[in-house]
Structure formats: C-alpha cells, structure tokens
Design a protein around this motif. Sequence first.
Motif, PDB file in Angstrom:
ATOM      1  N   GLU B 276       0.839  -1.207   0.000  1.00  0.00           N
ATOM      2  CA  GLU B 276       0.000   0.000   0.000  1.00  0.00           C
ATOM      3  C   GLU B 276       0.874   1.258   0.000  1.00  0.00           C
ATOM      4  O   GLU B 276       0.677   2.170  -0.798  1.00  0.00           O
ATOM      5  CB  GLU B 276      -0.881  -0.016   1.250  1.00  0.00           C
ATOM      6  N   ARG B 280       1.375   4.122  -3.065  1.00  0.00           N
ATOM      7  CA  ARG B 280       1.151   5.553  -2.833  1.00  0.00           C
ATOM      8  C   ARG B 280       2.395   6.374  -3.176  1.00  0.00           C
ATOM      9  O   ARG B 280       2.304   7.449  -3.766  1.00  0.00           O
ATOM     10  CB  ARG B 280       0.732   5.799  -1.383  1.00  0.00           C
TER      11      ARG B 280
ATOM     12  N   SER E 211     -11.646   7.075  12.738  1.00  0.00           N
ATOM     13  CA  SER E 211     -10.407   7.648  12.198  1.00  0.00           C
ATOM     14  C   SER E 211      -9.893   8.792  13.062  1.00  0.00           C
ATOM     15  O   SER E 211      -8.690   8.989  13.189  1.00  0.00           O
ATOM     16  CB  SER E 211     -10.618   8.118  10.761  1.00  0.00           C
ATOM     17  N   HIS E 264      -2.605  10.347   8.091  1.00  0.00           N
ATOM     18  CA  HIS E 264      -3.438  10.667   6.924  1.00  0.00           C
ATOM     19  C   HIS E 264      -4.804  10.019   7.059  1.00  0.00           C
ATOM     20  O   HIS E 264      -4.911   8.912   7.580  1.00  0.00           O
ATOM     21  CB  HIS E 264      -2.793  10.118   5.641  1.00  0.00           C
ATOM     22  N   ARG E 266      -7.616   7.945   5.319  1.00  0.00           N
ATOM     23  CA  ARG E 266      -7.488   6.895   4.316  1.00  0.00           C
ATOM     24  C   ARG E 266      -8.841   6.249   4.012  1.00  0.00           C
ATOM     25  O   ARG E 266      -9.728   6.235   4.868  1.00  0.00           O
ATOM     26  CB  ARG E 266      -6.540   5.796   4.831  1.00  0.00           C
ATOM     27  N   HIS E 270      -7.544   0.847   4.031  1.00  0.00           N
ATOM     28  CA  HIS E 270      -6.210   1.298   3.610  1.00  0.00           C
ATOM     29  C   HIS E 270      -5.436   1.946   4.755  1.00  0.00           C
ATOM     30  O   HIS E 270      -4.409   2.567   4.517  1.00  0.00           O
ATOM     31  CB  HIS E 270      -6.317   2.286   2.443  1.00  0.00           C
ATOM     32  N   GLY E 271      -5.945   1.863   5.968  1.00  0.00           N
ATOM     33  CA  GLY E 271      -5.260   2.469   7.103  1.00  0.00           C
ATOM     34  C   GLY E 271      -5.029   1.441   8.187  1.00  0.00           C
ATOM     35  O   GLY E 271      -4.994   0.235   7.926  1.00  0.00           O
ATOM     36  N   ASP E 297      -9.489  10.339   1.045  1.00  0.00           N
ATOM     37  CA  ASP E 297      -8.189   9.712   0.822  1.00  0.00           C
ATOM     38  C   ASP E 297      -7.529  10.448  -0.326  1.00  0.00           C
ATOM     39  O   ASP E 297      -7.946  10.331  -1.479  1.00  0.00           O
ATOM     40  CB  ASP E 297      -8.367   8.226   0.486  1.00  0.00           C
TER      41      ASP E 297
END
Lengths: 325, 325, 325, 325, 325, 325
Positions: B276, B280, E211, E264, E266, E270-271, E297
Amino acid sequence: MARPVALFTGPWTDLSLEELVQKAAEWGFQGLELCCWGDHFEVQRALTEDSYCQKKLDLLARHDLTLLVLANHRVGQAVCDPVDERHQSLLPDYVWGDGDPEEVQQRAAEEMMATMRAAQKLGVAVVSGFSGSSIWSYVAGYPAPDQAVVERGFQDFAQKWNPILDVCRDCSVKFAYEVHPGEIAFDLYSAEMALEALGGREEFGFTFDASHLHWQGVDPVEFLRRFPDRIYHVHVKDAALTLNGRSGLLNSYLPHGDPRRGWHHRAPGHGGIDWEAIIRALNDIGYEGPLTVEWQDSGIDRDYGAEEACKFVKRLDFEPAKGEF
Amino acid sequence: MARPVALFTGPWTDLSLEELVQKAAEWGFQGLELCCWGDHFEVQRALTEDSYCQKKLDLLARHDLTLLVLANHRVGQAVCDPVDERHQSLLPDYVWGDGDPEEVQQRAAEEMMATMRAAQKLGVAVVSGFSGSSIWSYVAGYPAPDQAVVERGFQDFAQKWNPILDVCRDCSVKFAYEVHPGEIAFDLYSAEMALEALGGREEFGFTFDASHLHWQGVDPVEFLRRFPDRIYHVHVKDAALTLNGRSGLLNSYLPHGDPRRGWHHRAPGHGGIDWEAIIRALNDIGYEGPLTVEWQDSGIDRDYGAEEACKFVKRLDFEPAKGEF
Amino acid sequence: MARPVALFTGPWTDLSLEELVQKAAEWGFQGLELCCWGDHFEVQRALTEDSYCQKKLDLLARHDLTLLVLANHRVGQAVCDPVDERHQSLLPDYVWGDGDPEEVQQRAAEEMMATMRAAQKLGVAVVSGFSGSSIWSYVAGYPAPDQAVVERGFQDFAQKWNPILDVCRDCSVKFAYEVHPGEIAFDLYSAEMALEALGGREEFGFTFDASHLHWQGVDPVEFLRRFPDRIYHVHVKDAALTLNGRSGLLNSYLPHGDPRRGWHHRAPGHGGIDWEAIIRALNDIGYEGPLTVEWQDSGIDRDYGAEEACKFVKRLDFEPAKGEF
Amino acid sequence: MARPVALFTGPWTDLSLEELVQKAAEWGFQGLELCCWGDHFEVQRALTEDSYCQKKLDLLARHDLTLLVLANHRVGQAVCDPVDERHQSLLPDYVWGDGDPEEVQQRAAEEMMATMRAAQKLGVAVVSGFSGSSIWSYVAGYPAPDQAVVERGFQDFAQKWNPILDVCRDCSVKFAYEVHPGEIAFDLYSAEMALEALGGREEFGFTFDASHLHWQGVDPVEFLRRFPDRIYHVHVKDAALTLNGRSGLLNSYLPHGDPRRGWHHRAPGHGGIDWEAIIRALNDIGYEGPLTVEWQDSGIDRDYGAEEACKFVKRLDFEPAKGEF
Amino acid sequence: MARPVALFTGPWTDLSLEELVQKAAEWGFQGLELCCWGDHFEVQRALTEDSYCQKKLDLLARHDLTLLVLANHRVGQAVCDPVDERHQSLLPDYVWGDGDPEEVQQRAAEEMMATMRAAQKLGVAVVSGFSGSSIWSYVAGYPAPDQAVVERGFQDFAQKWNPILDVCRDCSVKFAYEVHPGEIAFDLYSAEMALEALGGREEFGFTFDASHLHWQGVDPVEFLRRFPDRIYHVHVKDAALTLNGRSGLLNSYLPHGDPRRGWHHRAPGHGGIDWEAIIRALNDIGYEGPLTVEWQDSGIDRDYGAEEACKFVKRLDFEPAKGEF
Amino acid sequence: MARPVALFTGPWTDLSLEELVQKAAEWGFQGLELCCWGDHFEVQRALTEDSYCQKKLDLLARHDLTLLVLANHRVGQAVCDPVDERHQSLLPDYVWGDGDPEEVQQRAAEEMMATMRAAQKLGVAVVSGFSGSSIWSYVAGYPAPDQAVVERGFQDFAQKWNPILDVCRDCSVKFAYEVHPGEIAFDLYSAEMALEALGGREEFGFTFDASHLHWQGVDPVEFLRRFPDRIYHVHVKDAALTLNGRSGLLNSYLPHGDPRRGWHHRAPGHGGIDWEAIIRALNDIGYEGPLTVEWQDSGIDRDYGAEEACKFVKRLDFEPAKGEF
C-alpha cells in the motif's frame, strides 16, 4: 559470580603494554586478553627469547593482573582468507613477506601454531582468534553459491585448521574461535557447520561475542544453549540497531560512527543486548571463564569507557542461586 | 492506475519463450521483462539476424503482450565482479571463453553494450540488470576496508560502466540498475554513492525491488522518496523475515526454502512488505512504467503463483486521486 | 494443495446429521470429521446394527462428502479426568451410569476402544479426541506439584491409554490426540512428555489445532517442526488476543464472547494466527490429510461463518513448489 | 516516600527466625512480613503461651525491625481447595490430621481464625494469605464450567471465609488476600467477583503482587486503579516473560528455573514489570503500607538478592509531589 | 448484518445531487447521509418550498436509495467557534451575513434548529454534525488553560446547544454529534465531559468515526464500550500513521496528502484501524443504524474509491451469532 | 563531557532567587537558566538600576553557579498570540496594562527587546523563550486552514520578531527559541518553516527540548541532525506515553498528573526518551552549551527530583571519543 573481569588489549596497542597494564589495573580489571600485535605480545620473540614470557607475566603480576587469554585474530584471519591489500597492515612483516596470497596463508598457519606454543609457554589455556574464510564473499550476495561450493569452503577451513588444532592438542591449549562476520562461522548454523567440519574435536570451541549475533537477529542466548560445552571464552561488547528507514544492516560501506549506519558497536550497556539473559544462561551452562571487555564504541572516550565497562560487568555478574527453594 | 503488469521471464527459461508467452497471457499479464538467457532472447542473434527481433515482437503481439524491459542481469554481474567458477553457468560460452577473469570482465562489458543496441533494435527503452562489484566481499566482514579502498571500488564501477552508459545514451536506452546485495549499490546510501560516482548521468537509474531492501531494514518508501526521478523500473517481489532467535539475517549459507534461514523471498503479498505504502509513493513520484512480477518463492508452485501474483498486482494498483478535494 | 477441506460436525449436533450434511455440501466442504454425539454418530449402534455404518457412509456419499475423521473428544475426556458434574452432559447415559468417578473412567476407556473398532468398520483411518488428565488442576496454580506428582500424572495417562492404543493398532486406526488445555498435553513440552510416556508408539499422534497454542504464546509452526511425523490431523480454528490491561489470559471464568476476556476463539482469518506460515510448514513436513474447520466464534453466525471458513481454507491452501528453481 | 521496606520471611524458613532477623537488618530492611510456618511464627503457641508474642516482638526490636504483616498463605490455601497430597507438606500436623479433605478444610478455617487472633495479640493490623478454590481446576481447561458452576465456587468461598472475616472484624485485623493463580481470585475480574461474593465487606482487601498479574497479561496499574481503597498490602516481586515460540505461558509442568518455561519469577528489577508506573499509581491512591520483598528467583543467590532487592526498593520509592505546580 | 451501507455526500458537492445519486446507486450503496451544502440539501428551501423535501426523497427512491441521515457539520461548527475568515466559505450567505462573530454564531444556531425541523419534514430520525468550540485553541498548547476556563468552555457549549436540542426533542430527531478534533469533544474523556455538560439528555449522542480517535491513540472499541447507548450513527473512514522520526502527529500545518505528515485520512481498509474489532463491538452494543462511508483519501480516485469502499463495508459486516453454542 | 549542568529556575519562582540558589548549589548544579518572572530576574530593574545585574551575578558566584541562559518564555508568548485572559497572569502588570490584545502584543515585543539588552548587560550570550502564534488554534482542528492562512501566520511571526532579533544582533545575543506546542514552530517541519520565514538569520536558533517532540511522535535525534548548527540551548525534560485505549494524545483538557491523560511530562529518566541517543547526537553536532534541567513531574517532589535529575544528567553525559580507533 567469581568470574574474572578482563580487558582485551587490542584497542590500546598504540600504547606500550606497560602503560596499558597500569591503566587496566586502575580501572579495576582483574586480567587481560593479551593481543599478539603492537608490542603487547610478539609470538616469535616469545618462542626464541628465554625470559620474554616471564617478563610479560611479571609485568602483569606487578599490577595484580592475570593473563587469561592470548589473542591472535589478525594472523588467524589470513589462514583461510583470499589475502589482499587489507591484510598487509594486520600482519607482521615476516608473515606478509612479499604478499603472495597462498604463501601468506601458509605462513599465517605456521604463526598460529607458534601462537599455540607461546600460549603453552605462558601457561595460558585459551587462545582466541579468527580463521578467515574462502567463501565469505558469497554471503548474502549474487550469484549465490551452490551447496557444493559452500561445502568446499568448510573443507578448506578444516584442512587448514586441523594441523593448527593438532598443535593445540599437543600443547593443551584450546582455541576459542570468535564467531564473527567475515569468518567461516558467523551465526548459529554456520557455527554448527564449522564444528561439524572439524568432527567436533575438543580443541575447538567459541569466543562468544553477543554483539556480532545481535545485529544479525540471532538471539545470543540461543547460541549459548545450543553449544553449552563449547563456550571457551566470553567477550562483553554491545551493539545498537539504529535503523530509521534509510539506514540498513549492511551499512553502505560507511565507517564506524557514521550516523547513517544501521547498527553500531557499543560500550557494554549502551546497546540493545539483553545482558541479564546472557548472565543467566552463562550460569545455567556453568561457564566459569573470564568476562572480557572488548572495547569498541566510536562515541565514547576509550579510557572513560573502559573503566565504566569494568564496573558495568562487575555489577552485572550476580551470584547464581545455590539450590532450588 | 494504468500501469502495465509485466512478468520477468527468468524463472521460466527452462521453457521456450513460446511456451511461456502463452502461459503469461493466460495468467493475465500485459507485458514482459524479457531475459537475455535461455532461448528467451539472444543478444548476438538479435544484432546479427535480420528478423530475430521482429519475430520476438510478433510472438508477443500474438498474445497481446508488450515488450517493456530487456533484462541482462547475468552478464552485467561479470563486468565488475572478481570472476570465479560461479559465473560460468551464468554467462554465454562466448563471454566466458577460457574464464580468465579480466578478459571475461571485458567481454561482459562488450556484451552489455550489445544488449543496449539490441534493446534499441527492439524498440525497448529500458534495460535492467546488475553490475557486479569489486568490493562486495568487504561488506559486513573483517577486516573492514578503509575508505580509500571503498572509493577505488566505486571508481572501478564508474570506469567500467561509463562506456556502457555512453552506448545507452547513443541508443536512447536507459539502464535500470537493480539495487541488490552482491552489487556495488545494495542499499540507500550505496545507491547514492553509485549515482555520484557516475556524476548523476541520466542514462542511469534504478530497478526498484523492495524485497532486497526489506530484509536489510531499509524502508523501500524512503528509497523512492530519495530518488524520485531515478526509478526507471519496478519489480514486485516480496520478502519475509523469519527470525526466531536461531536464524540470522546472513542466512548461514543455507539455500532458499530452508526453514533455518532468517529471511526468504516470497510471492507478492506473502511477505512483510507494505505494498500500500509503495503504491502511494509510486503515485506521488509519478512513476508510470510497468509493475513487473519477479517470481521467487520456494514454497509455492511457480505457475499457480504467477497467476495469483498478476491478480494481486492488478488489485493493488488503485487509481490515484485526480485532484485534491 | 489437494488437501480436502472438512467440517467438524460438533457445533451442529442440535441438527440431525442429514440436515447438516446438506448444508456442509452447499457450503463447499469436501469431507467431515464426524462427531460421536448427538445423532451424528452413535458408537454402540455402529457396532451392533448391521447397516448403521453403511447408511452413514451412503448419506455422505449422496452429497459428495467423504468421511475423513471420527471424533470422540467428549468420552475421551473422561478416561483420565477426575470425573465431576461437568462430565455428565458430555457422556452417553450408559457411560455416565451412576457417575461413580472411577467406574466412569473405566467405561469411558471401553467406549474409546469401541470407537476405534467403529472407525475400522467405517473405513476411517484416524480418530481424533481428548484424553482428560489427572493433573490438569496443578497447572499454573498453587501449590505447585513436585516433579514426582507430575510424573505420576503422565504414568496414569500411559496406563489408561495404552490399552486403547492397542486396539488402535489392532484396528489399523491412528489416534490423533488434540493438544488442548485441560488435557495431559497442552503445549509443546507437555506434548513431548506425553509422547515419551507412551514410548513414542506409532498409533499416537496429534490433531494440530493452532488456536490452543496461540493464546499460550506457543508458535504453532514450532510445534509442527518439532513433531513433523506425528501430525495426524489438522484443525483450522483461529484465536484472538484481546488484552487491554484489564483482561487476562486466564479469563476470569468468563464465558466465550464476553468482551472482558483476554482471548477468544475466532473463525479462521478473524484472529491472530499466521496461517501463511502454517500452510508453508504443513507443506514442508508433507502433511496430506484434511484441513478441518472446527467452527467456534461467538460473534459470527455459525452458518454464515462455516461457508466463509470453507472459502477461506480453500483460498489459503496454495500449491506448494514442485521443485527448486 | 516514607513507606517501610519489609521482607517476607517465607524463603528462609529453613533458618531460625533469629538468624534471619539478623541478616534482614544487615541487608537494610525496616520490617517483616512474618510467615506462620517453620519456627518463624507458630499460631497455637502464640495463643497459648503467655510471652511467645512478646518474645518475637522483642527479637525484632533488638534489630530495629517492625512487625508489619502476619502471613499464613499455606493454611489459608486449604480452606477452599479440594485437599490432596500436595497440601500435607504445607500444613501443621494438627491441621492435616488424617488428611480427610473436608475435615482438613474445617480445621484450616479454624486455624485462620486463630491466626487473626494471634495477629491481634501481636498488634499487627494486616494478615496476608491465600484462600484456596473449589473451582481452580476449571480455569482454562476442558470442559469449561457453566456459569452456575462458577457461581457455586464463589458462594463456597464466601461461605467458608465469612466466618473467618467475622473474626477479623472482631479483632480489628484486615485480611490482605493475595490475588494469585490457584486462588478463587487470580486476575482483575475474578477479584471483582470475589469482592462481590463477600458483599464488599471492609475486612477484605488485597495483597497486591504485580508478578502474578504480569504474566497473565493484566496490567498491574489497572488493578490498582480498579481497587484503590482495597490495597491493604504490597508485594515487590518481578516476573519475566521468556516466550520463544516453543515455551508457553502454562509452562508444561516444568519447575521454576527451567529455561523451557514461558515465564519466571524474578528478583525485583530483573523482570519486565514497570515499577515506575506502579509507584506512581501507589502514590495516586495514597497507599502508605509496607513494600514487602517476596524473594523468588531461581537464578540469583537468595542472600545476595535480598540485599540487592532492599536497595532496589528504596531507590524506587521516590518522593511524591507535595502539590501541583 | 443487515445494516444499510450509506454514502456521505459531502465530497461530491461539486456535482449535483442527481448526478451523485446515480453514481451512488451504481456503486452499490443503499442509502445516503445527505449534506446541507452545495445543492444536495438546502435547509431554508426545505422549510419554505412545499415539494422540496418530497422531490429529494423521490430522487433517491428512483435509485433505490434511502435517506438515512441529514448532515450539517459546517453550520454547526459556527455555533460555538470563535468565528473567523475560515468560516465564511463553510456557511450559506444568509448565515455569514456581515461576518460579525457573535451574530454569525446566533444565526448558525437558528440554522441548526431549522435543520432539525427539515429532518422531521424529511422523515429522517438522525442529524449529524459538529458544534464548534470556544476552547479548542487551548488544546495541547501554551499557556494551558486552568480548569475554570475549561469548564466555561463546556458551559458555553451547553448553553448554545440546549435550545437546539430542545428542537430535536420536539421534532423527534436525534443529534449524532461527531467527536472530532476542533470540536468541544474530540476524544473519550472530552466526550464524557460534553455529555455531562448536557445532563446526559437523550437527544444527544455520537457519530462514531474511528479515524479521528485512531491517530490520537484512543482505541475506538473502548469508545463504543464506554457509550454503548449513545452511538447514533457510524462513519466508516480509516486513518494511517506515517511517523518516521521526522513527521509528527500535529502535522506541521501540512495539507492532506503531503508525505511529510505524521498521519493521513485513508479509504476504509487502507489504514490502520481494526475494523474486525469495531464490527464485533457494534454487534455487542446492538447498533443497527447505517454504516456510512465518509470518503477521504488524497491518494485514491474518489469514484474508484467509493465503489471499493462500499464493497469493503459489505464484506466486513458479517452476520453476528444468533445465540451461544 | 564538560558541558555544564544547569537548572531552569521557573518552577521555584515561589521562592526567592536567594533561597533557590542555595538549594541548586547543594543539589550539584553548575549554572542557571534564569527566569524573568517572580523575583528571579526583573528586566526593567536590570536596565534601570545600576547594580541590579551585578548583584545577581554576585549571588550566583557566591554559590559557584554560572549564569548561562536568560529565559523569558512568558512575555515572548504574548508577542504573536491572540492575547486573552490566560495571558494576564503570565505578564508583568506594565506589559499587560489594560489588556487590549494588540497593545499587549506591542508592549511584549518591546519587553523582549529589553530582555536582550539586559542579557547583554549580564554578559549572557543566550536568551531562551517562546514566540506565541497567531495560527496555533488551526493545528489539528476544523476547519483546516488553507495554505495562504498558514503563510500569513508565519509572515506575522517574522514581522513581529525581526525587530527583536535586530536587537539581538546589536547586543550579540542569540535567541534560543523553544520548539513547543502553542508556538509557531512545534515540530520538525514547522521549525523549518519558522527558520525560513526569518531568512535563516543567525540570531535565531533553538532550545532543544526532546519532551515536546517525543509525544508528537517526532524523533528528537532527527531534529538535532536536521538543525546541527542551530541548537543554541538544550533542555533536559522527559515525557511518558500512557496510552491505554481510553486516554488520548490530546489529553481531554485534563491537568498534568491526571492518570486519564495520554502523556505526561516526567523527570529525566522517568519517561520514554532515549537519552543515550540524544547525547551521542549532541556529541556528533558538537554542542557544547549547558544541559539544563527543566523540572516538571507531577508525581515527584520537586526538590527530591531536582537533585536526582542533576545526578542523572552528570551520569548521562559521557565523554565522547577523541579520535577514531
């Protein structure tokens, strides 16, 4: 425990042994691992001059220091290594000669035999050192060697060291081989292979130095438990991992102390090694030899550090239990 | 993203290219990194036979595959390496000749120039490969080289590769050098040194292969951010650390697949690499070249795995944002 | 790999086997580990009714399911356990009888022998199960047993199970003992002790269930590498650690699913087990038996979960490499 | 802080109290947790001999030691435990008698009442100890108990201990129950359950010993914050996790000191407990009682270690802030 | 579980609602959290135009989408914030007016009341949003506020929001307040304080968005277990920590997507958020409302990502167990 | 190393400087960072009273203390901050005046210029302090500022501090700005931005305080390596992360010492900072200024702690290597 705390004299070979001995005693050390370079110990003089050995012993005795181990890493390295320019500065002139690789190897082997005889003359039971390796350059690189090439490397090692170990046997000296990158044995399994290549002969055991295992990811305690009866000597040296995403474990050819390196040698207690676990394991396997400070830390003054290290080792070496309760 | 997913043909050179091309197309690949060994691609025939290149291109086109990169790692390795027995099986007979090390190096350099010309003839803009190294054996071992020795190693590299890169320039081909243990550049800082030794010339950039950095402790994303305009090609290969106290990162000369090793090459997604983060970073630096599966996993069937890897890469390569919001 | 994916029928013994078999087939399973409780399989009827076994086999065959393992954990538990009220609900009435502990143990041993004979009649080569233990209550508590007490526990185990294993031998059936808390063998070293207590006889091996090892801190892969030729059966069940400072690994007598517990059984892929590593190790040791889903997850619907687990195992069980390359 | 540093006399009951008292004073301790076994303290003599208690107090006073806590773990264990052979060596003959389990339980309860009365006579406000448990064997094993079985276990505990706690109330003595594997309360939630089973009566609080919580994964600080007004006594003992893939937390019946175990008791500061966090939490909850070294470390000599531990605790116990600033 | 998967319309307010609705349906969403900005939903028109609400509902119904939540974060922010230039672009012209801070706050409060009434008209039971805060600037900075200043901040919050919540009560609408940096409640304990400041009134609960908690180090599952009956709405958004020694959690004023940031937002999956644990906790507390994708994202195309996220949430939301077994 | 160990006088401004100086000398300190509040140092008196400065210097000299740094954090804070009620107690009356924000800012700037002149008069080369910030409230909150707003913040900083730094230049004094939450520069990248906003002028460097970086996730060593020639002063203060799932890094407005916070300031050695690495980095960059203990730990008595900290720093500050070996 009553294990003696010793100092490896190598980092002070710019000083005369006389100067160092005085310092070592003041710092609190009880013995020495005496190096066969600089003026600290000269193998050929020891064999040829009548009183050479006794004078060294007397010098130590005047400062209440015991001679515990004789070290000849530099000459040992040339026994199996493909000799090149880097070796010249490590070797006495009479071993280097004209630098012809095969002849240097031969003379280095003879010098190691002489070292064993000098140890006997000194009354020292353990000689520490390196071996060199004909296959080190195949570690981790490309093209990978096939297994036959590897086996030939270990056979070469056995063939060159068996005669030296025969002298050990005859002199009642043990060779405490330091498992170390650059040598034929550098981690747990390659140490197994080396021992096996020699048929497990008793003259051959290890100088256990946790710092070389640590950065490779090998747990030093596992090494002790794997070879409980082959630990003939122990170095106390630390190592610190300083990986930060950019640095790597192979260190980009950067010299010691460069902050871009991924690991560093460190003074005892200034790195990541679990000394508590090592002492417990040494107690379990019944190791009673010296704990020798091999000083290497590019960030600390060597004299300040040697004294600190001596105290560190004494504080570390707690009394093991006398029975279960 | 619309990056093509390619296959490195090396692990299938026991098959004819014709057989492999059919499989690769069925597995879902869109292009190839074509290897200059086996019958996959023969450099001298390409330069001397009129239709050789066109036939290869036609073969690929029949299966809707694009030729994206030409690979000649094996010959490149002999350019700087001290040549020994391990190299014989890697080289065409006419490069090996009688095996005299310096002459092999010379012929290998000429063959790399020929490879660049063949790439031009094929209409391929990127050649990937290795360089070999005169100083690899000094990594991590003993005695450590002094910095002058290291510098001579990089000078040797520059001196031998500059003429090859001149051919690259003339042929409008870029050399995507794979940063890899055994090469002059094997981590982030040695890659900096290599680039600097060449004066940063534009023909020279990197094949980014995260697996070689991962086990050394180098974060592959840091590598991408350090060299954003020098990523000329990307390999997708994974690696897994399997340290358990006894295994070590230098792997004890144990072959791939041996469970006593401290790390292993792995199929994409079967190791520890953070893909991932890599995708990016590739999006951030604007890399638009192929994502090439270099298959290596001693625990998975290569055909089963190649298909799985192709799907893995397609799923992985998500669409980057078109603007901020 | 071509290993069959099986379902352990235990969690559905509230349904008739007929109902479950239909579901299992729809979910994608290829075989069953058939449990000797509920109506799924009745040992005494199997031995006394002529067509009982054949009817079961026919039922499975109609849904393309293979009978792979016969499971009798509940009765096996009473062989060595100090029997108490908890056992009544686990045992058939004729084994429980009046509940006199020693007599229950005796009847349980006889029922296990009967189970082996029933397996032979069914053509099943592996029986899975528990053993109970006379010394489980001494684990982790106070006062600690001295080593003589522990040895007596293993002797008791050997004495009670050797006659059952003799029947195994006569019936050509293997006993795949599940290493599990509450049993005489519950981790790697106690499994060594159990095997040793039995003199390593071949009828005795293990049902490998990683979930029971995981929460104890034992690496399941180390277990496989320690007993490569004794893995007679494999359960696929996951476990998740949920330590948060207040929860503990001994779980405070809290029932499954209580969020205050320190670990939980989980559906495959929903916990912390490294299945990739387990599959690679199973490939290395050459295990070719079934991968049996033992469903247990208090947070997921069992039918939904069984189907998901079947897919999970099939996706997981990749093709091993056919040779080195 | 001005908390007294005490020594738990248990590990030295092979010595006379006189001998130990002299050592303890030399090692730097300020008080004792006096154990009711060996000759250290005999409950029945204390109640029946006029000057027995005073003599003990005089002995301590001669060495400037305070009697801070009276400990009777061994007898307390038999109150709820299913009594078996292991208990015989823990109990005075007159409590063991003919060993009939129910009668032993009854006599043990009476002895605990006598212990409370002896404490009153000594002027000691806190008695520490264990309880035993009728349901310990159901922890972590198979078959799991249903919740009704668990509740009966706690009711049994309440029923047997309430009369003893009535005596505590009458004697103005508090019972500092040690949360410990093998007892009815062994982690945070089971401690909640035990307190609830007793209706939260004030005579009942805890001997906080972080080592027993640590290896279970329970954060000792969370325990202190959960029961701020029930910490009646504090043990200082450490524990180290030594999981390496093969060792497990349930320890395979291996005795203390065996390197195959997954955790070990350790001298204070030689394990993994975060003492800094514990001292801060003790300051926050206002605990002002003794910090008692309970020595247990199979790898360190007990006398060497007791002195080291005393210094460790004094150094540890920093002065809390007097106000905010 | 049968929870609907919804889309937060905010990131697509550059598109007409009509365009977005068509996309959302194609991507697989079952409902919307409709934002009160752009043309997606205009509060004043909703209250003054007869068919406005019905037309919106019809539009959604034509694409089989349900209106699940009405969102007015932007206006809510101005209720307690010290209003400055940043707010102008967030507010409708008629709320901003001449930008006088106190008057803007007043008009924002009235607009929030209007939003509640519009929700009632739409038949929507939940309005989500922010509150602003008069004391946000005192978080983590210098000089630290004393506790009286903090209390005044919460009183200001209660005073300004109670009248709005009165309208909620009258309209049978709940306010699902999003715990978020920049608001009066931004972590677990400040959420407790906010709830307490409002006397725990039932109209007020939370939009749970893991998040925002994740990068602060708060475990989202602990939040759910702390407020089991106040989770009125759930956002599905991920976050990734990207600390590398130089980046920090406060992000140096760097915009989203800048690789120098320490964390970030995401796309889901994806986090670093443990979604498995969140779903299990939502099942435990019985949450049955929508799972709403709030897309953010900076590295993935929003349309590609929205579809991927919808699939992700559906796959994630497994069926909970129907009973224990 | 020979770096002086100093004490920051701030936490003892409830005592007269005379009282503190005596204590500081007893604790072992060699110098002071003298704070411009309480009676410790009064800027206006220093400039207007002839012997004021000399008397302070004499007082220190009588106790063998050197005046190393002059600190005026409190006044500096008001230079850029939007001034509010919290500032009143931080400022001398004549700076606060009627509290009109813009006028306070102006008077604060003038007071900082006066501070520089006072430093010159004292013969002190370094003034430490804060700056305040017009954009602190936009960190981590909502709505995020756009980049133009951020730039205006840094321009405001430059505009207000350049005149003060001009005075520094004229007085040969350096401003050692403390990177700290609440200031314009609070992490590595915002420190870069601040330095750039000032055009890198030499009068401006940093007071390095690792504790503020640590809890944000910034590695203090990276900060030192990024600004090797701008470290004008070093604070020794520790910080501990106490995340447990419920606590968060933004600390819920909870005061220092509250156990619900996610991080705490701590006495040196009582937190998580890697001091070994910091000392090595300070050695590498050649920092030779004082190591100043800024005491802050809500759990330890300040006097007890100051003495402990002084010893800690002396023990920590090992002798760096004098050359490579």
